[in-house]
Design an enzyme around this catalytic site. Structure first.
Site, mmCIF file in Angstrom:
data_model
loop_
_atom_site.group_PDB
_atom_site.id
_atom_site.type_symbol
_atom_site.label_atom_id
_atom_site.label_comp_id
_atom_site.label_asym_id
_atom_site.label_seq_id
_atom_site.Cartn_x
_atom_site.Cartn_y
_atom_site.Cartn_z
ATOM 1 N N ASP A 8 173.134 -17.055 18.255
ATOM 2 C CA ASP A 8 172.160 -16.209 17.572
ATOM 3 C C ASP A 8 172.970 -15.275 16.694
ATOM 4 O O ASP A 8 173.618 -14.352 17.200
ATOM 5 C CB ASP A 8 171.297 -15.437 18.573
ATOM 6 C CG ASP A 8 170.139 -14.756 17.867
ATOM 7 O OD1 ASP A 8 169.153 -14.411 18.548
ATOM 8 O OD2 ASP A 8 170.223 -14.555 16.629
ATOM 9 N N ILE A 31 172.239 -12.903 14.544
ATOM 10 C CA ILE A 31 171.816 -11.508 14.714
ATOM 11 C C ILE A 31 170.676 -11.500 15.720
ATOM 12 O O ILE A 31 169.551 -11.917 15.398
ATOM 13 C CB ILE A 31 171.355 -10.868 13.390
ATOM 14 C CG1 ILE A 31 172.482 -10.851 12.347
ATOM 15 C CG2 ILE A 31 170.853 -9.446 13.655
ATOM 16 C CD1 ILE A 31 172.110 -10.172 11.029
ATOM 17 N N ASP A 32 170.980 -11.076 16.950
ATOM 18 C CA ASP A 32 169.905 -10.914 17.928
ATOM 19 C C ASP A 32 169.488 -9.449 17.859
ATOM 20 O O ASP A 32 170.300 -8.555 18.076
ATOM 21 C CB ASP A 32 170.387 -11.296 19.327
ATOM 22 C CG ASP A 32 169.213 -11.451 20.271
ATOM 23 O OD1 ASP A 32 168.191 -12.034 19.866
ATOM 24 O OD2 ASP A 32 169.275 -10.969 21.420
ATOM 25 N N THR A 68 167.037 -8.812 15.091
ATOM 26 C CA THR A 68 166.884 -8.782 13.623
ATOM 27 C C THR A 68 165.927 -7.676 13.181
ATOM 28 O O THR A 68 166.178 -6.995 12.180
ATOM 29 C CB THR A 68 166.380 -10.148 13.104
ATOM 30 O OG1 THR A 68 167.356 -11.148 13.410
ATOM 31 C CG2 THR A 68 166.163 -10.117 11.608
HETATM 32 C C1 LIP Z 1 164.596 -11.535 19.272
HETATM 33 C C2 LIP Z 1 164.780 -11.635 20.768
HETATM 34 C C3 LIP Z 1 163.769 -10.788 21.516
HETATM 35 C C4 LIP Z 1 162.370 -11.204 21.141
HETATM 36 C C5 LIP Z 1 162.167 -11.071 19.642
HETATM 37 C C6 LIP Z 1 163.195 -11.887 18.857
HETATM 38 P P1 LIP Z 1 165.937 -12.306 17.115
HETATM 39 O O1 LIP Z 1 165.516 -12.421 18.677
HETATM 40 O O2 LIP Z 1 166.080 -11.215 21.109
HETATM 41 O O3 LIP Z 1 163.939 -10.916 22.899
HETATM 42 O O4 LIP Z 1 161.432 -10.415 21.821
HETATM 43 O O5 LIP Z 1 160.875 -11.546 19.315
HETATM 44 O O6 LIP Z 1 162.970 -13.252 19.109
HETATM 45 O O7 LIP Z 1 164.808 -12.924 16.371
HETATM 46 O O8 LIP Z 1 166.125 -10.879 16.780
HETATM 47 O O9 LIP Z 1 167.198 -13.124 17.021
#
Ligand code: LIP
Length: 306
Positions: free
Chosen positions: A90, A92-93, A95
C-alpha cells in the site's frame, strides 16, 4: 523458491524502499483540487499514491523479478493472492489523511509466502516511526527519542509491545478500540458498521459495551501497529484489503497479538479475507474479548470476502 528466500535481506530492501518512498510522500504537496476518487467521493487517490507504488515495483522487481506483486494502485478486479512469494504494497495507507495533511500516513510493505506475511514494514514519514517484523524474530519500532527536552534526539529501536509484560485484557468496557468509517457509506455493510459502533460506545443501560473510547488512525496499517505497540486493545474493520493489513498483521502477531475474523466464529482469517479483528498481546483475556466482541455483531456480519 519460497524456502530459499532470505527474509533478512528482504527486510533490508523493504526498509530501503519505505524510507525512500517516505521522502516522496513528504515532498509531495497534495492538493484537494488534484485528488482523484475511486468508488465514491470519500475513496481518494493521488498521483503520489501511484508514483510511490511504481517506485516500489521498480526496486522490488529489480531485485526479485520472479516474485509476484499485489499493490493497491495496480490491482485489477479478480486478481488473487497466490502461494508464490508476493510483495504486498500500500503505497500510501491513509490517503484521506495525506490529502488533508493529517500526519497519520504510512507506506505498508510486506512479503507473503503461501499467503502468509513473513516480512512486514510500516513507515510513517511524518513521525519517522518505522515498524517492522520478520517471521519468528519479533516486532520492532525505530523512532526518534529524547530523554528530556534539552537532550539531543536519538533514534531508538524498541521491541513491541512497549510493555514487555502487557496487562491482562479486561472486557470491552475496559478497552480502547480502533475502528474506521471507511469509504462505503450505504447498504448492508454500512448498517453492520454503524450499528456495531453504536453498540461499542453505547452505555450499558442501552445494551452497549461502554468501551473507554473509539479511535480511528485513518490507516489500517497504523491501527495494526498501535495494537502491536499495546496502545490500542482491539481493532475491528471490514472492507479494507490485503495491502492495508499484510505488514501490520505480522508486526502484530510477532508482538504477541492475534488476528481473527471481524465476523463471528472464524479464528483463522486470511490476509486477503477483507474482515479483521486485531487484539493486542496479553497473558489472559484475548479469547474472551474476541467472543464478547463477536456477540454484538449484527446478524450475518459483513459480506466482504476475498
Ligand atoms: C484506507 C484503510 C482504512 C480504510 C480506508 C482506506 P487507503 O486505506 O487503511 O482502514 O478504512 O477506507 O481503505 O485507501 O488510505 O490506502
Amino acid at each position: 523458491m519460497a524456502d530459499q528466500v532470505n527474509h533478512k535481506e528482504v527486510h533490508g530492501l523493504l526498509v530501503e524502499v519505505a524510507l525512500a518512498a517516505g521522502d516522496m510522500i513528504v515532498a509531495a504537496q497534495p492538493h484537494i483540487a488534484t485528488v482523484g476518487t475511486k468508488q465514491n467521493s470519500a475513496d481518494l487517490v493521488t498521483e503520489t499514491d501511484k508514483a510511490v507504488e511504481q517506485y516500489a515495483i521498480a526496486l522490488l522487481k529489480e531485485k526479485y523479478p520472479e516474485f509476484d506483486f499485489l499493490g493497491e494502485e495496480t490491482y485489477t478486479t479478480g486478481k488473487k493472492l497466490t502461494d508464490k512469494p508476493t510483495f504486498i504494497c500500500d503505497p500510501i495507507d491513509g490517503t484521506v489523511n495525506f490529502v488533508h495533511t493529517f500526519p497519520n500516513v504510512c507506506i505498508s510493505l510486506a512479503l507473503a509466502i503461501h499467503k502468509k506475511p513473513v516480512v512486514g514494514v510500516v513507515y510513517n514519514p511524518y513521525t519517522t516511526h518505522l515498524y517492522s517484523a520478520i517471521k519468528g524474530q519479533g516486532s520492532f519500532l525505530t523512532m526518534p527519542f529524547r530523554s528530556k527536552s534539552t537532550a539531543p534526539i536519538e533514534n531508538r529501536r524498541v521491541r513491541l509491545p512497549h510493555n514487555p509484560n502487557p496487562p491482562p485484557l479486561g472486557g470491552l468496557d475496559k478497552s480502547l478500540v480502533a475502528v474506521e468509517w471507511g469509504s462505503h457509506r450505504t447498504g448492508h455493510n454500512w448498517d453492520v458498521k454503524y450499528e456495531t459502533f453504536a453498540k461499542l460506545a453505547g452505555s450499558r443501560e442501552q445494551g452497549g459495551k461502554m468501551v473507554h473510547s473509539l479511535r480511528s488512525m485513518g490507516s489500517a496499517a497504523l491501527n495494526f501497529c498501535a495494537v502491536a505497540a499495546g496502545q490500542i486493545d482491539v481493532y475491528w474493520e471490514g472492507g479494507c484489503w490485503a495491502w492495508d493489513v499484510a505488514a501490520g498483521w505480522l508486526i502484530l502477531t510477532e508482538a504477541g497479538g492475534i488476528v481473527v475474523d471481524a465476523n463471528p466464529g472464524n479464528w483463522s482469517p486470511t490476509v486477503d479475507g477483507r474482515r479483521y479483528m486485531a487484539v493486542r498481546a496479553a497473558p489472559t483475556g484475548q479469547r474472551e474479548i474476541v467472543e464478547e466482541f463477536w456477540s454484538i455483531i449484527p446478524e450475518g456480519g459483513y459480506n466482504y470476502s476475498a
